[in-house]
Design a protein around this motif. Structure first.
Motif: not given
Length: 303
Positions: A155-162, A170-184
């Motif tokens: 769970l995270g976000f993209q900050a407009p640091t660019g 840079g885009t000057g925009a904020w972004g919201g992130l969801i994701g996940g992963g699996v390992t065997y």
């Protein structure tokens, strides 16, 4: 098509095999592990499957990608376009820290340098710091506890640091992130995947970037305690941008696959890896420059 990538791919494998000759000898003296364990993937936006950083451990990483975009694509077909091209160098600095057992925080900040050579038009360069991803990761299923795989969510976000402007990344925009992963992970074998989905707010110049989906896959075999060999793949789908309510028609999808290697130096907390990935699938809503292959490299230091 993809066959053109094989000379570079064979070079990647040859380097890894050469490294393995020294690694095999070193491995006979390395008694730190009875069974060699493979490391994670190489590519820039790889997220280490379902694993988290151990509590109190800090990791710094530098990733690099080279991509030469010189082939025009529209839909799923190559076109005979002009001689324009883009030569891209993407550097990404990452930090990860284990804040508690099965919890970590991670950041990724890119630095972009892209040389754009347009036929019959002025050349220019896009260069600067891009927007930063900041994520919280939690592993809620673990092989350590008897489960067949490790599974984590992000769970995270993209900050407009660019830097922003006509020729800034840079885009000057904020972004919201969801994701996940699996390992065997089993003996010398490591099989894993991860994904992320980002939605953006409106940024500079009334531009709203299209939603972005990334899916990465990775298989590695630990030849020795020093060397892994394997395969890696990256899929990315960027949906259409919107400017002041107008769809820009620039939806793109791409899948890249190729061989990879990691060299591991546990006594120094270092991992160095490389990969050569060829385009297995490309789809562009409108005529766009794309690359047929890309080179990836990473250097990781654990503290």
């Amino acid at each position: 098509m993809i066959w053109k990538v094989w000379p570079a791919a064979l070079l990647c494998v040859a380097i890894a095999v050469a490294l393995s000759s020294n690694a095999l000898a070193a491995d006979q003296k390395d008694s730190t592990s009875s069974i060699p364990r493979p490391a994670a993937g190489v590519s820039v936006y790889y997220a280490s499957g379902g694993f988290t950083v151990p509590a109190g451990k800090f990791i710094g990483a530098l990733n690099y990608r080279y991509a030469d975009q010189d082939e025009w694509y529209e839909h799923t077909s190559s076109l005979s376009g002009d001689d324009s091209k883009k030569v891209g160098h993407l550097n990404c600095i990452k930090f990860r820290y284990g804040i508690a057992e099965d919890w970590d925080v991670r950041t990724a900040t890119p630095y972009v340098h892209t040389e754009v050579d347009l036929e019959n038009r002025d050349d220019f360069t896009v260069e600067g710091i891009g927007d930063t991803l900041i994520q919280l990761r939690h592993r809620f299923v673990s092989q350590r506890d008897g489960a067949p795989v490790d599974v984590s969510w992000d769970l995270g976000f993209q900050a407009p640091t660019g830097e922003t402007g006509d020729r800034d990344p840079g885009t000057g925009a904020w972004g919201g992130l969801i994701g996940g992963g699996v390992t065997y992970l089993s003996g010398r074998h490591r099989l894993e995947a991860d994904m992320s989905y980002v939605m953006f707010t409106e940024g500079d110049d009334d531009l709203t970037k299209g939603d972005r989906t990334r899916v990465n896959g990775h298989y590695a075999y630990a030849v020795t305690n020093r060397l892994d060999l394997g395969l890696e793949c990256n899929f990315e789908w960027t949906q259409e941008d919107d400017i002041d309510g107008t769809d820009q028609g620039n939806d793109q999808k791409a899948l890249y696959i190729g061989p990879k290697f990691n060299t591991k130096w546990k006594e120094y907390g270092l991992i160095f890896g490389g990969a050569v990935l060829g385009a297995a699938y490309r789809e562009c809503e409108r005529e766009s420059l794309t690359e047929e292959w890309r080179v990836e490299a990473k250097l990781i230091k654990s503290f």
